[in-house]
Motif scaffolding. Structure first.
Motif, short mmCIF file in Angstrom:
data_model
loop_
_atom_site.label_atom_id
_atom_site.label_comp_id
_atom_site.label_asym_id
_atom_site.label_seq_id
_atom_site.Cartn_x
_atom_site.Cartn_y
_atom_site.Cartn_z
N GLY A 44 0.78 -1.23 0.00
CA GLY A 44 0.00 0.00 0.00
C GLY A 44 0.81 1.28 0.00
N VAL A 45 2.03 1.27 -0.57
CA VAL A 45 2.83 2.49 -0.58
C VAL A 45 3.03 3.02 -2.00
N GLY A 46 2.41 2.38 -3.00
CA GLY A 46 2.43 2.93 -4.35
C GLY A 46 3.32 2.22 -5.34
N LYS A 47 3.71 1.00 -5.08
CA LYS A 47 4.62 0.30 -5.99
C LYS A 47 4.00 0.14 -7.38
N THR A 48 2.76 -0.37 -7.43
CA THR A 48 2.10 -0.57 -8.73
C THR A 48 1.82 0.75 -9.43
N THR A 49 1.35 1.73 -8.68
CA THR A 49 1.04 3.03 -9.26
C THR A 49 2.27 3.68 -9.87
N ILE A 50 3.37 3.66 -9.15
CA ILE A 50 4.60 4.28 -9.65
C ILE A 50 5.08 3.56 -10.90
N ALA A 51 4.97 2.23 -10.91
CA ALA A 51 5.38 1.47 -12.09
C ALA A 51 4.56 1.88 -13.32
N ARG A 52 3.25 2.01 -13.16
CA ARG A 52 2.39 2.43 -14.27
C ARG A 52 2.81 3.82 -14.78
N LEU A 53 3.07 4.72 -13.85
CA LEU A 53 3.41 6.09 -14.23
C LEU A 53 4.80 6.16 -14.86
N LEU A 54 5.71 5.28 -14.46
CA LEU A 54 7.02 5.23 -15.09
C LEU A 54 6.89 4.80 -16.55
N ALA A 55 6.01 3.84 -16.80
CA ALA A 55 5.78 3.40 -18.19
C ALA A 55 5.26 4.56 -19.03
N HIS A 56 4.32 5.31 -18.46
CA HIS A 56 3.76 6.45 -19.20
C HIS A 56 4.82 7.53 -19.42
#
Length: 438
Positions: free
Chosen positions: A66-78
């Protein structure tokens, strides 16, 4: 034809009436909107510096849920204009990975890069982890792994050598408050909680942003006439269990904190970590054993009673069980924390082992060997031995080390606790030995 293992369609394209979880509705649309992890995403942080330089490399995100690992990965791809593909190590095997790699290879031939996000990457075995290597090396994929376990222990050295480990931290109360405010703005109304209850809600999330948003959804669904206080909130919501894995990182982190608090003579901190481990479900017998180790390693002869105290508390726990027996262990925590500390005995033991290993099979000097046979007498066994009880002060001062080993100083007692008295004795015998030998 869609790529295998591609990301599901954007929920935003779903019909408006379709329900969407709050966590998805307020998902950040850019890295600048991510709450927390400024040490990673800021201009001086590793990811911030990579993006500014336009040279993003494979990374492993290590942090709690719950600290943003998946979210950050998505945004890095973008941000890096790469196609985002997500797999979970729990549900994916080598055959499925091959399909992912083949699709990434085809995509690369068409001029599009692939960011492969692997959730729970530590659950892959060695063969599965090795399958990433050639595709990472030739640039077919940019690997972003996520793990809650220590990568040093769970990931292959080959993978670690090709990826930078980035530590993501649990969200602070200030971060969680910002997340709560964003949720309120999205939902168009404030949480029906008084200030102390609001703070209690943030604490219930235990640094987990996803958990907080789930709690907020529950609270917002309630029909209440007035803001709730802390007691009313606690009645309606169960406090989230503290994160603790008796065989994982949290186990080792907390026992390290407990041990170092005892060594640092802080009974309050030691009691706190002791209680945290019990609340997490730790076996009190494991803690009892560790207390004996602390007494031996960090207190030693500065307080010879410490070992007895720890062993006795262990025995009391075995007789009483939980929860009564845990009080005896708690008292031992206090006793050990406040006891004078010395590792002189521990250091002397390690030095003796090192000297024994170095000196090999050197025999004792002949004058301290028994001579039960005439042959042994003729060989000089026992010749010149001085019986200490016949000597002045009951001390002969003879050499007891092998003839080829220069007398070392292995035990150096400290000026704390009972070792003060032992130091006086060590110094006294040293003076007598010098006097006898002169």
């Amino acid at each position: 034809m869609p790529d295998l293992f591609d990301t599901p369609p954007d929920p935003a394209a779903a019909p408006k009436e379709a329900p969407r979880p709050l966590a998805d509705r307020i998902r950040p649309q850019s890295l600048s909107e991510v709450i927390g992890q400024e040490h990673v995403l800021g201009p001086e942080g590793p990811l911030g510096a990579m993006l500014a330089a336009g040279s993003l490399s494979s990374v492993i995100f290590w942090g709690p849920p719950g600290v943003g690992k998946t979210t950050i990965a998505r945004l890095l791809a973008h941000a890096s204009d790469r196609h985002f593909v997500q797999v979970s190590a729990i549900f994916t095997g080598v055959p499925e990975l091959r399909k992912v790699f083949d699709a990434a290879k085809l995509r690369r031939q068409q001029g599009k890069g692939t960011l492969l996000f692997v959730d729970e990457i530590h659950r892959f075995n060695k063969a599965q982890q090795d399958s990433f290597l050639p595709w990472m090396e030739d640039g077919t994929i940019l690997l972003v792994g996520a793990t809650t376990e220590n990568p040093s222990f769970e990931l292959n050295a080959a993978v670690l050598s090709r990826a930078q480990v980035i530590v993501l931290e649990r969200l602070s109360l200030a971060d969680l408050e910002r997340l709560a405010q964003r949720a309120e703005k999205t939902l168009g109304r404030a949480l029906p909680l008084k200030a102390p209850a609001r703070e209690a809600l943030l604490e219930m999330a235990d640094g987990d942003g996803r958990a907080l948003l789930n709690l907020i959804e529950q609270v917002m669904a309630w029909k209440v006439a007035a803001p709730l206080d802390t007691d009313a909130l606690s009645t309606r919501l169960m406090r989230r269990a503290a994160k603790y894995d008796k065989s994982g990182d949290e186990h080792y982190n907390l026992i390290s904190a407990l041990h170092k608090s005892v060594r640092g003579s802080d009974p309050d901190a030691a009691l706190y970590w002791f209680a945290r481990m019990l609340e997490g479900g730790e076996d009190p017998r494991y803690l009892a054993r560790r207390f004996v180790r602390m007494a031996v390693e960090d207190i030693g002869l500065a307080d010879p009673q410490a070992q007895s105290h720890a062993l006795h508390a262990w025995e009391v726990y075995e007789r009483l069980g939980s929860p009564e027996g845990e009080l005896a262990l708690a008292q031992t925590v206090i006793y050990l924390a406040l006891a004078p500390k010395s590792n002189a005995g521990y250091m002397a033991y390690k030095a003796a082992r090192a000297l024994a290993k170095k000196s090999g099979s050197e025999p004792p000097p002949k004058h301290i060997l028994n001579a039960p046979t005439r042959l042994m007498e003729e060989q000089g066994y026992g010749a010149g031995y001085a019986y200490d009880h016949d000597a002045e002060d009951g001390f002969s001062g003879q050499n007891y080390f092998p003839d080829t080993v220069r007398r070392p100083v292995l035990y150096s007692p400290v000026e704390r606790g009972f070792e003060r008295e032992l130091k006086k004795r060590v110094d006294w015998f040293a003076k007598l030995r010098e006097k006898r030998n002169s």
